[in-house]
Scaffold this active site. Structure first.
Site, PDB file in Angstrom:
ATOM      1  N   GLY A   8       0.819  -1.201   0.000  1.00  0.00           N
ATOM      2  CA  GLY A   8       0.000   0.000   0.000  1.00  0.00           C
ATOM      3  C   GLY A   8       0.853   1.250   0.000  1.00  0.00           C
ATOM      4  N   GLY A  10      -0.647   4.554  -0.069  1.00  0.00           N
ATOM      5  CA  GLY A  10      -1.545   5.683   0.103  1.00  0.00           C
ATOM      6  C   GLY A  10      -0.957   6.670   1.090  1.00  0.00           C
ATOM      7  CB  VAL A  11      -2.557   8.954   3.544  1.00  0.00           C
ATOM      8  CG1 VAL A  11      -2.067   9.888   4.653  1.00  0.00           C
ATOM      9  CG2 VAL A  11      -3.434   9.721   2.574  1.00  0.00           C
ATOM     10  CB  VAL A  12      -0.697   5.066   6.388  1.00  0.00           C
ATOM     11  CG1 VAL A  12       0.234   4.410   7.414  1.00  0.00           C
ATOM     12  CG2 VAL A  12      -1.816   5.799   7.097  1.00  0.00           C
ATOM     13  CB  VAL A 127      -5.231   1.889  19.122  1.00  0.00           C
ATOM     14  CG1 VAL A 127      -5.953   2.731  20.169  1.00  0.00           C
ATOM     15  CG2 VAL A 127      -5.995   0.608  18.849  1.00  0.00           C
ATOM     16  CG  ASP A 196     -11.793   5.399  13.514  1.00  0.00           C
ATOM     17  OD1 ASP A 196     -11.054   4.798  12.731  1.00  0.00           O
ATOM     18  OD2 ASP A 196     -11.371   6.135  14.429  1.00  0.00           O
ATOM     19  CE  LYS A 200      -8.708   4.854  15.644  1.00  0.00           C
ATOM     20  NZ  LYS A 200      -8.675   6.332  15.514  1.00  0.00           N
ATOM     21  N   GLY A 298      -3.165  10.876  10.836  1.00  0.00           N
ATOM     22  CA  GLY A 298      -2.287  11.706  10.013  1.00  0.00           C
ATOM     23  C   GLY A 298      -1.153  10.887   9.438  1.00  0.00           C
TER      24      GLY A 298
END
Length: 415
Positions: A8, A10-12, A127, A196, A200, A298
């Protein structure tokens, strides 16, 4: 040399690669072994990057390459993530993930597979993003008997509530601002409906108390029905409204777990967690209350936690870090209706005195909730703690008296 595959970009995923190469010397020094990323799996093309030659479009090279010792799953979702992670663990490859949905759904199974194949399955970033929480629970607080965990676990909903509390914005306007700033998705349901945060709290509960907790066993409410009037009543009461995920140990070796909006006293350490920040309170018998605070999501904060897990796994190749919980048990999570809660109730009423008088025989001792700006045709009160099933029956009886219930919100004055 330890080779890593990242699934992956993407953002992360892109954040993981960025942090890995930006701090490469420090990371390798801390791991005590040379490491490099060999493959990055993504169906898209990313030309012009310093590492564009590492991209692949098939999972096969990762699973078939014996040099790949650590696999990072940052694709999200359940499939193909679950299949790929399971196959990697069965092949003896250690896995790091930030995928809360995957851990909440399959954590006990994947931990068991890792155990049986002398591999590690770590998920600190699932988390709290960059906030260290899972490792402290399993290591630093290991001497404690954990009594409960309560926290603000979703930055999007906390941002929306902060805008409602501080700026007087209504829910719709605050959500639109969160979407404009990139804090909320175009479809914000997973955040604003509480799912979400539910995933967690399931992971935290599973780790802290030792048995898998599924999201479907946790009563979950979001923030979509909250109004500015509710926010004003909370302020007049001496607190704020926060979306809280909470799990508690109860009698008989069971737990209670819930995700819901709640009145929280201003003196609470969680009351002052604002904007996109998260705060997680862990209550232990020896340490008392410990609060972990920081950015819960983020690109770089989450990537930071992922790379920390990579370092940990590199240090423990061929040896296991003991992180484990047992499979789920029927009846382990008690029915929320059996648990006692205190509630704020707001109703339409042309006669406040009559309404409060009618409510007392149904709810027991109540305290009138007063807000200076409240409409004249409203009444509000706060109940004493009572089993939620009993509360719902009392509420139904109140409604049958031609009293229109506008809102009901739990009151958590003890966190």
């Amino acid at each position: 040399m330890v080779y890593i595959a990242v699934m992956g970009h993407g953002v992360v995923g892109s954040g993981v690669v960025e942090v890995f190469y930006k701090n490469n010397k420090s990371i390798i020094s801390k791991a005590g072994i040379d490491m490099d990323i060999k493959y990055i799996l993504d169906i898209r093309d990313f030309p012009g990057l310093p590492y564009s030659d590492k991209f692949i479009k098939s999972f096969d090279p990762i699973i078939n390459d014996p040099d790949i010792k650590i696999v990072v799953e940052v694709m999200g979702g359940l499939e193909p993530s679950y299949t790929y992670v399971k196959r990697c663990l069965m092949a003896g490859k250690s896995v790091v993930t930030s995928n809360k949905a995957l851990v909440a759904a399959y954590g006990s199974e994947l931990l068991e597979i890792a155990k049986n194949h002398n591999a590690n399955f770590l998920f600190e970033a699932s988390v709290g993003g960059g906030i260290p929480i899972l490792r402290p629970i399993s290591q630093c607080l290991a001497a404690n008997e954990i009594k409960e965990i309560a926290g603000i676990l979703n930055g999007t909903t906390n941002f929306i509530l902060t805008k409602m509390i501080s700026d007087g914005m209504d829910f719709k306007s605050a959500l639109e601002l969160a979407q404009k700033l990139g804090y909320a998705e175009r479809d914000p349901a997973a955040d604003v409906e509480g799912m979400d945060a539910c995933r967690k709290i399931c992971i935290l509960a599973s780790l802290a108390f030792g048995k898998h907790v599924y999201p479907e066993d946790v009563h979950t409410e979001g923030i979509t029905n909250l109004t500015l009037e509710d926010v004003k009543y909370a302020e007049a009461w001496g607190g704020v409204i926060k979306l809280i995920g909470r799990v508690k140990k109860i009698e008989g070796g069971r737990i209670s777990a819930i995700v819901c909006p709640a009145f929280v006293k201003k003196e609470s350490q969680l009351a002052n967690v604002d904007d996109v920040f998260n705060g997680i309170m862990v209550r232990g018998d020896a340490i008392g209350d410990v609060v972990f605070y920081g950015r819960g999501a983020g690109k770089l904060p989450t990537a930071s936690a992922v790379v920390a897990d990579i370092i940990d796994e590199a240090k423990h190749l061929g040896a296991r870090k003991y992180i484990y919980w047992a499979p789920a048990e029927k009846g382990y999570v008690c029915d929320y209706k059996d648990m006692a809660s205190s509630f704020f109730v707001r109703v339409k009423s042309h006669d406040k005195a009559m309404t409060l008088k009618a409510a007392e025989p149904l709810f027991g001792k109540i305290t009138e909730a007063v807000c200076p700006d409240s409409p004249k045709d409203e009444a509000a009160f706060i109940t004493q703690p009572m089993p939620e099933g009993q509360f719902e029956r009392a509420l139904a009886s109140l409604s049958s008296l031609d009293i229109n219930v506008i809102s009901k919100i739990r009151v958590m004055a003890d966190i």
